[in-house]
Scaffold this motif. Structure first.
Motif, short mmCIF file in Angstrom:
data_model
loop_
_atom_site.label_atom_id
_atom_site.label_comp_id
_atom_site.label_asym_id
_atom_site.label_seq_id
_atom_site.Cartn_x
_atom_site.Cartn_y
_atom_site.Cartn_z
N VAL A 188 1.11 -0.97 0.09
CA VAL A 188 -0.21 0.23 -0.01
C VAL A 188 0.98 0.89 0.00
CG1 VAL A 188 -1.80 1.55 1.36
CG2 VAL A 188 -1.48 -1.02 1.08
N SER A 189 1.34 1.55 -1.03
CA SER A 189 2.11 2.96 -0.99
C SER A 189 1.43 4.35 -0.84
CB SER A 189 2.45 3.10 -2.70
OG SER A 189 1.22 3.76 -3.52
N GLU A 190 0.19 3.90 -0.19
CA GLU A 190 -0.83 5.03 -0.62
C GLU A 190 -0.26 5.91 1.07
OE1 GLU A 190 -2.89 4.12 -3.41
OE2 GLU A 190 -1.85 2.89 -1.98
N ALA A 191 0.53 4.94 2.40
CA ALA A 191 0.51 4.90 3.52
C ALA A 191 1.89 5.35 3.86
CB ALA A 191 0.62 3.18 4.02
N PHE A 192 2.39 5.94 2.85
CA PHE A 192 4.25 6.12 2.93
C PHE A 192 3.86 7.41 2.40
CE2 PHE A 192 4.34 1.61 4.30
CZ PHE A 192 4.87 2.21 5.22
N ASP A 193 2.66 7.99 1.62
CA ASP A 193 3.12 10.01 0.57
C ASP A 193 2.49 10.37 1.49
OD1 ASP A 193 0.63 9.70 0.04
OD2 ASP A 193 0.97 8.80 -1.23
N GLY A 194 2.87 11.88 1.36
CA GLY A 194 2.24 12.88 2.00
C GLY A 194 0.61 13.14 1.99
N GLU A 195 -0.28 12.63 0.95
CA GLU A 195 -1.40 12.72 0.80
C GLU A 195 -2.48 11.45 1.58
OE1 GLU A 195 -3.25 15.37 -1.19
OE2 GLU A 195 -1.12 16.12 -0.72
N TYR A 196 -1.67 11.08 1.91
CA TYR A 196 -2.21 9.72 2.60
C TYR A 196 -3.72 9.92 3.71
CZ TYR A 196 -3.84 5.86 5.79
OH TYR A 196 -4.28 4.46 6.45
N GLU A 197 -4.64 11.35 4.22
CA GLU A 197 -5.49 10.95 4.48
C GLU A 197 -6.42 11.35 3.58
OE1 GLU A 197 -6.34 11.16 7.91
OE2 GLU A 197 -4.45 10.30 8.74
N LYS A 198 -6.23 11.88 2.81
CA LYS A 198 -7.18 12.82 0.97
C LYS A 198 -7.18 11.48 0.45
CE LYS A 198 -6.91 15.84 -3.04
NZ LYS A 198 -6.22 15.96 -3.71
N SER A 199 -6.54 9.91 0.61
CA SER A 199 -6.45 8.94 -0.10
C SER A 199 -6.97 8.22 0.75
CB SER A 199 -4.88 8.17 -0.51
OG SER A 199 -4.13 9.10 -1.37
N LEU A 200 -6.45 8.10 1.68
CA LEU A 200 -7.82 6.94 2.55
C LEU A 200 -8.94 7.86 2.88
CD1 LEU A 200 -8.06 5.28 4.93
CD2 LEU A 200 -7.50 6.57 6.25
N SER A 201 -9.38 9.00 2.95
CA SER A 201 -10.69 9.55 2.73
C SER A 201 -11.13 8.94 1.34
CB SER A 201 -10.96 11.74 3.41
OG SER A 201 -12.02 11.45 2.86
N ALA A 202 -10.86 9.39 0.77
CA ALA A 202 -11.66 9.03 -1.14
C ALA A 202 -11.61 7.66 -0.93
CB ALA A 202 -10.17 9.40 -2.21
N ALA A 203 -10.67 6.91 -0.63
CA ALA A 203 -10.73 5.10 -0.59
C ALA A 203 -12.30 4.50 0.57
CB ALA A 203 -9.99 4.66 -0.37
N ARG A 204 -12.76 5.37 1.21
CA ARG A 204 -13.31 5.52 2.08
C ARG A 204 -15.32 5.34 1.42
NH1 ARG A 204 -10.48 7.41 8.23
NH2 ARG A 204 -10.85 5.16 8.87
N GLU A 205 -15.17 6.42 1.08
CA GLU A 205 -15.93 7.73 0.06
C GLU A 205 -16.42 6.05 -0.85
OE1 GLU A 205 -18.32 10.15 0.68
OE2 GLU A 205 -17.08 9.69 2.05
N ARG A 206 -15.20 5.83 -1.94
CA ARG A 206 -15.62 4.79 -3.11
C ARG A 206 -15.42 3.25 -2.29
NH1 ARG A 206 -11.22 6.87 -4.72
NH2 ARG A 206 -9.58 5.00 -3.66
#
Length: 76
Positions: free
Chosen positions: A53-71
Motif C-alpha cells: 500500500v504505497s499511499e500509506a507513506f506519501d504526503g497525501e495519505y489522509e486524502k487517499s484514505l478519505s477517498a477510498a472510504r467514500e468509494r
C-alpha cells in the motif's frame, strides 16, 4: 482514480485464524481478539499491507484514505 487490485499472500494458518475472527465479527458486530494468534495474524497482515500500500507513506495519505472510504462505503 483507478481502483487497482492488490494480491496478498498469507499462510493457511493466518487465513484460517483471520477467517474465524472476521466471521465472529460479522455475526456479532463486536471486533475483539479472543486468542493471541489473532493478534499475531493481524500484525502479520499489517506488515504485508506495508509492502503493497504505497499511499500509506506519501504526503497525501489522509486524502487517499478519505477517498477510498467514500468509494468503498455503502450508498446512503
Amino acid at each position: 482514480m483507478e481502483n487497482k487490485s492488490i494480491n496478498l499472500e498469507v499462510t493457511n494458518d493466518e487465513a484460517l485464524v483471520l477467517f474465524e475472527m472476521l466471521s465472529r465479527f460479522s455475526n456479532t458486530d463486536v471486533l475483539s481478539i479472543e486468542h493471541q494468534a489473532e493478534q499475531r495474524a493481524l500484525w502479520n497482515l499489517t506488515c504485508i499491507f506495508e509492502k503493497v500500500v504505497s499511499e500509506a507513506f506519501d504526503g497525501e495519505y489522509e486524502k487517499s484514505l478519505s477517498a477510498a472510504r467514500e468509494r468503498l462505503k455503502d450508498e446512503d
